[in-house]
Write a protein that holds these residues in place. Structure first.
Motif: not given
Length: 251
Positions: A162, A130, A133-135, A138
């Motif tokens: 993504r 997570y 993916k979040t990084y 962003k």
């Protein structure tokens, strides 16, 4: 009367024969007296044997007692040895049982801890995924792209990655150049779609119903927006043809 020839105060003179007779009688009497006073031959023998045997019997008794004492000591030592062996076996059995119990407890503990450890590991992996993916999201969101065809394609590819939409730079670029020559405001006013009142628009010439159906969240709803147009068209091509790379003509 005959005349007494013995002289008073003198005994008649003994002859040699008389002396021998008297000596013999004396000897015989002494012998008889000695025989009567002495025990018989058999009794004497028995008494001598008893006397001679008594010390032997006296000397053997202590030997028997010593042997019995040694035997008793050996028996006692044997019992003590057996008792020690029994205690040792009992201690060994108790130690083995204790070790088995420890192993069982450890195994039970591992069986209880393993799911927890695996759960923690899975959560850790999920958190890392997570975070990654979040990084990435962003980074992509903050990443800047050139405001030209190359920048539009690259931004669309990041969004497609993504979302799991297949496609390559070359596949997108090739179809864009065939459909609109890279003009994001291009519109087709002469094909069957235009005749039906829904002309194809944008870099990849998408009609409005297709754009609306395959719009990718996070992009603009404006069909002329270059990134939104490319991404929606790539999503449609992936559904119909497997990938925009497989499209080589009107689609």
């Amino acid at each position: 009367m005959t005349k007494n020839t013995r002289t008073p105060g003198h005994s008649p003179k003994l002859t040699k024969l008389h002396k021998l007779s008297v000596a013999g009688v004396a000897t015989l009497g002494a012998a008889t007296l000695a025989f009567s006073l002495a025990p018989s031959h058999t009794q004497t023998t028995t008494s001598d044997a008893a006397i001679s045997a008594a010390p032997v019997a006296f000397s053997q008794q202590p030997i028997k007692n010593v042997q019995a004492s040694v035997t008793d000591q050996q028996a006692g030592a044997s019992l003590k040895t057996q008792a020690i062996e029994a205690k040792k076996k009992s201690a060994d059995a108790a130690a083995k049982k204790a070790a088995d119990n420890v192993r069982k407890v450890q195994a039970a503990s591992r069986s209880v801890q393993r799911p927890a450890i695996e759960t923690v590991a899975m959560k850790t992996v999920a958190m890392k995924t997570y975070a990654t993916k979040t990084y990435a999201a962003k980074t992509a969101a903050t990443k800047t792209y050139a405001n030209n065809l190359d920048g539009w394609i690259r931004q669309s590819l990041d969004i497609m990655k993504r979302r799991g939409i297949p496609g390559s730079y070359n596949g997108l670029h090739r179809n864009i150049m065939r459909e609109s020559s890279g003009n994001p405001m291009a519109i087709n006013g002469w094909d069957i779609n235009a005749i039906n009142g829904i002309p194809s628009k944008g870099l990849l010439q998408v009609i409005q119903p297709t754009f609306n159906a395959y719009h990718v969240p996070g992009t603009s709803w404006n069909i002329y927006d270059p990134v939104a147009n490319i991404t929606a068209a790539a999503n449609y091509a992936a559904d119909k043809y497997g990938s925009m790379d497989n499209v080589n003509s009107a689609y």
